[in-house]
Enzyme design. Structure first.
Site, mmCIF file in Angstrom:
data_model
loop_
_atom_site.group_PDB
_atom_site.id
_atom_site.type_symbol
_atom_site.label_atom_id
_atom_site.label_comp_id
_atom_site.label_asym_id
_atom_site.label_seq_id
_atom_site.Cartn_x
_atom_site.Cartn_y
_atom_site.Cartn_z
ATOM 1 N N TYR A 277 22.177 -98.154 -17.580
ATOM 2 C CA TYR A 277 23.438 -97.414 -17.736
ATOM 3 C C TYR A 277 24.454 -97.806 -16.664
ATOM 4 O O TYR A 277 25.554 -97.274 -16.618
ATOM 5 C CB TYR A 277 23.186 -95.895 -17.713
ATOM 6 N N SER B 184 24.770 -101.326 -13.570
ATOM 7 C CA SER B 184 24.946 -102.776 -13.442
ATOM 8 C C SER B 184 23.992 -103.566 -14.341
ATOM 9 O O SER B 184 24.298 -104.699 -14.713
ATOM 10 C CB SER B 184 24.761 -103.214 -11.989
ATOM 11 N N GLU C 188 16.094 -100.110 -6.138
ATOM 12 C CA GLU C 188 16.702 -98.777 -6.254
ATOM 13 C C GLU C 188 16.054 -97.764 -5.308
ATOM 14 O O GLU C 188 15.956 -96.585 -5.618
ATOM 15 C CB GLU C 188 16.617 -98.291 -7.718
HETATM 16 C C1 BEZ Z 1 21.398 -99.506 -14.259
HETATM 17 O O1 BEZ Z 1 21.314 -99.108 -15.364
HETATM 18 O O2 BEZ Z 1 22.035 -100.475 -14.029
HETATM 19 C C2 BEZ Z 1 20.735 -98.780 -13.151
HETATM 20 C C3 BEZ Z 1 21.390 -97.730 -12.572
HETATM 21 C C4 BEZ Z 1 20.788 -97.074 -11.529
HETATM 22 C C5 BEZ Z 1 19.525 -97.463 -11.099
HETATM 23 C C6 BEZ Z 1 18.880 -98.504 -11.719
HETATM 24 C C7 BEZ Z 1 19.507 -99.177 -12.733
#
Ligand code: BEZ
Length: 181
Positions: A7, A9, A81
């Site tokens: 959702y 990057s 993360e």
């Molecule tokens: C993502 O969907 O890019 C994402 C956002 C937050 C943590 C891990 C991935």
């Protein structure tokens, strides 16, 4: 094989191999720039802001699901993360009505984690993002890239579009001010 929900990057820059991908939405959640970033788009002394998922019964967060066949991808995302996110299981709804909902893993930074910044006005968030940068690059570029990727998918996300517009306005004002000096 397991699915991952992207959702942020990972929508425009998945840095892993995937077997399949699908456009999806997650009912009951909305995307917000409410998580502090000490290690990607900011620093511990001057945190940037990145997205997390916030519970909202009226909302649905649109994004991308990736099918992964390598457990190392999950470990790499756990490491990437580590700044307040944790793995959560979510039920995703494919945009293609013929497909059934399915389970996926999402990395979510919940309220109360050590890097959480929480709600602020669009103006306050944009002013913080406009001056933040970190090892992964400028914080405003993260917003611009996300807004571009969502627009390319036809996803209207008012929070992201408002931030995108506020940052463009700040950049234009800064340019004008610099040109006057
Ligand atoms: C993502 O969907 O890019 C994402 C956002 C937050 C943590 C891990 C991935």
């Amino acid at each position: 094989m397991k699915w991952i929900f992207a959702y942020g990057s990972l929508i425009w820059r998945p840095d892993f191999a995937f077997v399949d991908r699908r456009r999806v939405h997650l009912p009951g959640f909305t995307r917000r720039f409410w998580q502090g970033s000490h290690d990607h788009r900011g620093t511990p002394d001057a945190p940037g802001r990145v997205v997390t998922l916030i519970q909202d019964a009226q909302a649905s967060c649109h994004g991308m699901a990736y099918l992964i066949n390598d457990e190392a991808v999950f470990r790499a995302l756990d490491h990437r993360e580590k700044n307040g996110y944790r793995r959560t299981s979510v039920t995703l709804h494919p945009e293609q009505p013929a497909l059934a909902p399915f389970e996926a893993t999402a990395w979510v930074a919940e309220p109360g984690n050590f890097a959480y910044l929480g709600e602020a006005s669009i103006r306050e968030i944009a002013e913080q993002i406009a001056t933040s940068t970190g090892p992964s690059g400028r914080n405003d570029d993260y917003v611009y890239e996300l807004a571009k990727a969502l627009a390319a998918m036809g996803i209207e996300d008012p929070h992201i579009m408002a931030l995108n517009d506020a940052l463009r306005a700040i950049a234009t004002n800064t340019e004008h001010t610099e040109n006057r000096v």
